[in-house]
Design a protein around this motif. Structure first.
Motif, PDB file in Angstrom:
ATOM      1  N   LYS A  47       0.522  -1.488  -0.040  1.00  0.00           N
ATOM      2  CA  LYS A  47       0.250  -0.087  -0.053  1.00  0.00           C
ATOM      3  C   LYS A  47       0.614   1.027   0.100  1.00  0.00           C
ATOM      4  O   LYS A  47       0.846   2.480  -0.505  1.00  0.00           O
ATOM      5  CB  LYS A  47      -1.012   0.022   1.368  1.00  0.00           C
ATOM      6  CG  LYS A  47      -1.529  -0.949   1.215  1.00  0.00           C
ATOM      7  CD  LYS A  47      -3.576  -1.020   0.734  1.00  0.00           C
ATOM      8  CE  LYS A  47      -3.873  -2.393   0.700  1.00  0.00           C
ATOM      9  NZ  LYS A  47      -3.278  -3.862   1.567  1.00  0.00           N
TER      10      LYS A  47
ATOM     11  N   ASN B  28       2.329   1.246  -3.396  1.00  0.00           N
ATOM     12  CA  ASN B  28       1.230   1.767  -4.667  1.00  0.00           C
ATOM     13  C   ASN B  28       0.364   2.258  -4.825  1.00  0.00           C
ATOM     14  O   ASN B  28      -1.247   2.731  -4.848  1.00  0.00           O
ATOM     15  CB  ASN B  28       0.484   0.349  -4.969  1.00  0.00           C
ATOM     16  CG  ASN B  28       1.768  -0.837  -5.913  1.00  0.00           C
ATOM     17  OD1 ASN B  28       2.498  -0.069  -6.793  1.00  0.00           O
ATOM     18  ND2 ASN B  28       2.085  -1.031  -5.023  1.00  0.00           N
TER      19      ASN B  28
ATOM     20  N   GLU C 206      -5.630   4.294  -3.464  1.00  0.00           N
ATOM     21  CA  GLU C 206      -5.998   4.493  -4.730  1.00  0.00           C
ATOM     22  C   GLU C 206      -6.983   3.462  -5.402  1.00  0.00           C
ATOM     23  O   GLU C 206      -8.581   3.709  -5.677  1.00  0.00           O
ATOM     24  CB  GLU C 206      -6.259   5.744  -6.072  1.00  0.00           C
ATOM     25  CG  GLU C 206      -5.698   6.231  -5.119  1.00  0.00           C
ATOM     26  CD  GLU C 206      -5.914   7.528  -4.707  1.00  0.00           C
ATOM     27  OE1 GLU C 206      -7.143   7.649  -5.208  1.00  0.00           O
ATOM     28  OE2 GLU C 206      -6.129   8.508  -3.666  1.00  0.00           O
ATOM     29  N   TRP C 207      -6.726   2.180  -5.726  1.00  0.00           N
ATOM     30  CA  TRP C 207      -7.627   1.478  -5.903  1.00  0.00           C
ATOM     31  C   TRP C 207      -8.649   1.387  -5.307  1.00  0.00           C
ATOM     32  O   TRP C 207      -9.437   0.075  -5.411  1.00  0.00           O
ATOM     33  CB  TRP C 207      -6.395   0.051  -6.636  1.00  0.00           C
ATOM     34  CG  TRP C 207      -5.481  -0.611  -5.131  1.00  0.00           C
ATOM     35  CD1 TRP C 207      -4.112   0.340  -4.665  1.00  0.00           C
ATOM     36  CD2 TRP C 207      -6.042  -1.937  -4.919  1.00  0.00           C
ATOM     37  NE1 TRP C 207      -4.126  -0.244  -3.743  1.00  0.00           N
ATOM     38  CE2 TRP C 207      -4.622  -1.821  -3.497  1.00  0.00           C
ATOM     39  CE3 TRP C 207      -7.318  -2.584  -4.272  1.00  0.00           C
ATOM     40  CZ2 TRP C 207      -4.741  -2.890  -2.691  1.00  0.00           C
ATOM     41  CZ3 TRP C 207      -6.899  -3.251  -2.889  1.00  0.00           C
ATOM     42  CH2 TRP C 207      -5.546  -3.765  -2.621  1.00  0.00           C
ATOM     43  N   ILE C 208      -8.482   0.705  -3.902  1.00  0.00           N
ATOM     44  CA  ILE C 208      -9.985   0.395  -3.057  1.00  0.00           C
ATOM     45  C   ILE C 208     -11.009   1.204  -2.531  1.00  0.00           C
ATOM     46  O   ILE C 208     -11.484   0.976  -2.935  1.00  0.00           O
ATOM     47  CB  ILE C 208      -9.171   0.250  -1.287  1.00  0.00           C
ATOM     48  CG1 ILE C 208      -7.717  -0.277  -1.001  1.00  0.00           C
ATOM     49  CG2 ILE C 208      -9.986  -0.109  -0.380  1.00  0.00           C
ATOM     50  CD1 ILE C 208      -6.726  -0.238   0.083  1.00  0.00           C
ATOM     51  N   LYS C 209     -10.550   3.115  -3.084  1.00  0.00           N
ATOM     52  CA  LYS C 209     -12.062   4.055  -3.158  1.00  0.00           C
ATOM     53  C   LYS C 209     -13.368   2.955  -3.601  1.00  0.00           C
ATOM     54  O   LYS C 209     -13.972   3.263  -3.840  1.00  0.00           O
ATOM     55  CB  LYS C 209     -11.216   4.684  -3.250  1.00  0.00           C
ATOM     56  CG  LYS C 209     -10.538   5.522  -2.925  1.00  0.00           C
ATOM     57  CD  LYS C 209     -10.057   6.854  -3.255  1.00  0.00           C
ATOM     58  CE  LYS C 209      -8.787   7.589  -2.279  1.00  0.00           C
ATOM     59  NZ  LYS C 209      -8.251   8.816  -2.398  1.00  0.00           N
TER      60      LYS C 209
END
Length: 139
Positions: free
Chosen positions: A37, A40, A43-46
């Protein structure tokens, strides 16, 4: 025979050392997830959060659950609270990513959420046991 068993009990009766090993294993294993995290971002979790009606800023909680809590666990500082945060982090991970696997097994018959359960209960055990004497906080 009883003397042998009593001698073995003295050799392996080190609950504070066991607590240290538990903290180190679970802390360092979770830091691998946290380092991903950190490198990287979150943002991909949002989008996953949005799909569940949660605000995007909740994604930053991954840093707390996967970096800060494990470091505190490793050091033995605020260990019980950190163990709880660690476990809550896993609840979010399962709800967002792997929840559909709750009643599934893998190709080799293992529970599909075995790894997540391992981490979750590790956090719960750390919360219940505390840091022990081999810690910075000396609980």
């Amino acid at each position: 025979m009883n003397k042998l068993i009593a001698g073995f009990d003295r050799v392996v009766d080190h609950p504070d050392f066991a607590k240290l090993l538990l903290r180190l294993v679970f802390g360092f294993l979770m830091l691998f997830h946290g380092s991903f995290k950190l490198m990287n971002g979150v943002e991909w979790i949002k989008p996953m959060l949005s799909a569940h009606g949660l605000p995007g800023f909740v994604a930053y909680g991954a840093y707390i659950g996967e970096v800060i809590a494990p470091v505190l666990i490793i050091l033995g500082v605020w260990t019980r609270l950190a163990g709880l945060v660690y476990a809550i982090n896993l609840v979010f991970a399962v709800a967002l990513v792997a929840g559909g696997n709750f009643f599934k097994t893998t190709d080799v018959g293992a529970w599909a959420l075995e790894t997540e359960a391992f981490y979750f209960f590790g956090g719960i055990f750390i919360m219940l046991l505390g840091a022990g004497k081999y810690s910075l906080s000396r609980q």
